[in-house]
Design a protein around this motif. Structure first.
Motif, PDB file in Angstrom:
ATOM      1  N   LEU A 173      27.173  47.889  40.103  1.00  0.00           N
ATOM      2  CA  LEU A 173      27.163  47.111  38.865  1.00  0.00           C
ATOM      3  C   LEU A 173      27.073  45.625  39.162  1.00  0.00           C
ATOM      4  CD1 LEU A 173      29.871  49.230  38.783  1.00  0.00           C
ATOM      5  CD2 LEU A 173      29.648  48.674  36.371  1.00  0.00           C
ATOM      6  N   LYS A 174      26.611  44.912  38.162  1.00  0.00           N
ATOM      7  CA  LYS A 174      26.694  43.450  38.136  1.00  0.00           C
ATOM      8  C   LYS A 174      27.540  43.114  36.922  1.00  0.00           C
ATOM      9  CE  LYS A 174      23.683  39.377  37.724  1.00  0.00           C
ATOM     10  NZ  LYS A 174      22.270  38.925  37.574  1.00  0.00           N
ATOM     11  N   VAL A 175      28.649  42.415  37.132  1.00  0.00           N
ATOM     12  CA  VAL A 175      29.551  42.135  36.018  1.00  0.00           C
ATOM     13  C   VAL A 175      29.885  40.651  35.947  1.00  0.00           C
ATOM     14  CG1 VAL A 175      30.560  44.434  36.245  1.00  0.00           C
ATOM     15  CG2 VAL A 175      31.717  42.490  37.312  1.00  0.00           C
ATOM     16  N   ALA A 176      30.142  40.197  34.743  1.00  0.00           N
ATOM     17  CA  ALA A 176      30.576  38.813  34.515  1.00  0.00           C
ATOM     18  C   ALA A 176      31.893  38.842  33.756  1.00  0.00           C
ATOM     19  CB  ALA A 176      29.524  38.043  33.718  1.00  0.00           C
ATOM     20  N   ILE A 177      32.885  38.161  34.285  1.00  0.00           N
ATOM     21  CA  ILE A 177      34.185  38.055  33.615  1.00  0.00           C
ATOM     22  C   ILE A 177      34.557  36.587  33.494  1.00  0.00           C
ATOM     23  CG2 ILE A 177      34.974  40.325  34.376  1.00  0.00           C
ATOM     24  CD1 ILE A 177      36.582  38.965  36.571  1.00  0.00           C
ATOM     25  N   ALA A 178      35.486  36.292  32.598  1.00  0.00           N
ATOM     26  CA  ALA A 178      35.864  34.904  32.342  1.00  0.00           C
ATOM     27  C   ALA A 178      37.236  34.563  32.920  1.00  0.00           C
ATOM     28  CB  ALA A 178      35.846  34.617  30.843  1.00  0.00           C
ATOM     29  N   LYS A 192      37.712  29.288  31.498  1.00  0.00           N
ATOM     30  CA  LYS A 192      37.063  30.527  31.077  1.00  0.00           C
ATOM     31  C   LYS A 192      35.618  30.576  31.577  1.00  0.00           C
ATOM     32  CE  LYS A 192      40.476  32.240  28.590  1.00  0.00           C
ATOM     33  NZ  LYS A 192      41.115  33.532  28.921  1.00  0.00           N
ATOM     34  N   LEU A 193      35.318  29.800  32.602  1.00  0.00           N
ATOM     35  CA  LEU A 193      33.972  29.809  33.163  1.00  0.00           C
ATOM     36  C   LEU A 193      33.657  31.187  33.742  1.00  0.00           C
ATOM     37  CD1 LEU A 193      33.954  26.370  35.030  1.00  0.00           C
ATOM     38  CD2 LEU A 193      32.737  26.943  32.921  1.00  0.00           C
ATOM     39  N   GLU A 194      32.408  31.593  33.609  1.00  0.00           N
ATOM     40  CA  GLU A 194      32.014  32.930  34.063  1.00  0.00           C
ATOM     41  C   GLU A 194      32.076  33.056  35.584  1.00  0.00           C
ATOM     42  OE1 GLU A 194      28.284  34.315  32.621  1.00  0.00           O
ATOM     43  OE2 GLU A 194      28.792  33.935  30.515  1.00  0.00           O
ATOM     44  N   ARG A 195      32.644  34.181  36.019  1.00  0.00           N
ATOM     45  CA  ARG A 195      32.594  34.581  37.419  1.00  0.00           C
ATOM     46  C   ARG A 195      31.719  35.834  37.469  1.00  0.00           C
ATOM     47  NH1 ARG A 195      36.958  31.489  35.275  1.00  0.00           N
ATOM     48  NH2 ARG A 195      38.574  31.129  36.840  1.00  0.00           N
ATOM     49  N   ILE A 196      30.670  35.811  38.267  1.00  0.00           N
ATOM     50  CA  ILE A 196      29.734  36.932  38.308  1.00  0.00           C
ATOM     51  C   ILE A 196      29.813  37.633  39.672  1.00  0.00           C
ATOM     52  CG2 ILE A 196      27.344  37.663  38.011  1.00  0.00           C
ATOM     53  CD1 ILE A 196      26.870  35.266  36.262  1.00  0.00           C
ATOM     54  N   PRO A 225      37.631  41.804  27.380  1.00  0.00           N
ATOM     55  CA  PRO A 225      36.280  42.380  27.467  1.00  0.00           C
ATOM     56  C   PRO A 225      35.431  41.618  28.479  1.00  0.00           C
ATOM     57  CG  PRO A 225      36.946  42.112  25.174  1.00  0.00           C
ATOM     58  CD  PRO A 225      37.980  41.416  26.000  1.00  0.00           C
ATOM     59  N   PHE A 226      34.622  42.328  29.227  1.00  0.00           N
ATOM     60  CA  PHE A 226      33.735  41.670  30.173  1.00  0.00           C
ATOM     61  C   PHE A 226      32.764  40.778  29.389  1.00  0.00           C
ATOM     62  CE2 PHE A 226      33.857  44.717  34.064  1.00  0.00           C
ATOM     63  CZ  PHE A 226      35.243  44.755  33.992  1.00  0.00           C
TER      64      PHE A 226
END
Length: 265
Positions: free
Chosen positions: A201-206, A138-142, A185-186
């Motif tokens: 946009l700049k987004v972070a997902i897991a 579940k590490l963040e991917r940005i 959810p992001f």
């Protein structure tokens, strides 16, 4: 006969052995070797191409460097350009990341993927265990994303709370068999530009599911024009040029080892 013996004893290049079993980077290990500060079985070595086996006693000065099996792996970072596939071979003869990386990395495994039209950070490793744990983490991917329209309230609501789609084929590859998809959810997002012509946009997902972001925005009629991943689990491209690769830094290896040795992902 010699080759069979080397394989049996798990022969490893000396600088790789040192970097994976200490806090020294490969470059620092090379310097130590050149300075004659490294010894194998009591004999100093200065040849950078020297290899060692698990039965050898390696020392830096008087300090014994012990093998840590959890650390005997290599991870590299590659800044993938658009127009390359993250695959070993392409039946259509299109360029792959391994064409750019070279033969020495043919046995490496990509940790997740970026599609043909996307760019940015790809991690690759020679360890199946490392690849599996990172891919399913579940590490963040940005990412930085550009879409061809406006980010309206319904898009933001889905980013904040997630959305489950029976039909998530918009934005998917035409040959994909995945139809429905649940979008968590992001982790975070920031709208940099927002207008009817295009938005950034700049987004972070897991997670990093099959074309997840293209499918998400495609559901709202937004075509992803540009998509670049620049961070994965705290490891970032920084100034790595497009089409270039590098080894992880010693601090990145330290953080990665902490994650791999933890029970939680």
């Amino acid at each position: 006969m010699k080759k069979e013996k080397e394989e049996e004893l798990e022969v490893t290049r000396l600088n790789k052995f040192i970097s994976h079993n200490s806090n020294y980077s490969r470059r620092e290990a090379d310097k130590l070797i050149e300075e004659g500060r490294v010894s194998i079985n009591g004999k100093p070595v200065t040849n950078l191409s020297t290899k060692v086996s698990i039965n050898d006693e390696v020392r830096i000065g008087k300090k014994l460097i012990k093998e840590d099996k959890n650390r005997m792996y290599t991870v590299i970072m590659y800044n993938k350009p658009k127009g390359e596939l993250v695959t070993k071979n392409d039946p259509q003869g299109r360029k792959t990341v391994f064409d750019s990386l070279g033969k020495q990395y043919k046995h490496f495994l990509p940790i997740g993927r970026l599609d043909y039209a996307s760019e940015g950070l790809i991690l690759l490793t020679d360890s199946v265990d490392v690849a599996n744990k990172l891919m399913h983490s579940k590490l963040e991917r940005i990412y930085k994303i550009k879409v061809d329209g406006e980010i309206h309230p319904k898009v933001e609501e889905a980013m904040l709370h997630g959305i489950e789609l029976e039909d998530a084929t918009s934005g998917a590859h035409e040959k994909s068999k995945i139809k429905s998809m649940n979008f968590e959810p992001f982790v975070a997002y920031k709208i940099l530009t927002n207008n009817k012509s295009f938005s950034k946009l700049k987004v972070a997902i897991a997670e990093g599911k099959n074309r997840e972001l293209r499918r998400f925005f495609g559901h709202f009629g937004l075509n992803v024009m540009d998509l670049k991943r620049f961070e994965f689990g705290g490891m970032t491209l920084n100034n790595l040029p497009t089409g270039k690769s590098r080894y992880l830094t010693k601090d990145e290896y330290k953080d990665l080892r902490s994650f791999l040795n933890s029970k939680d992902d």
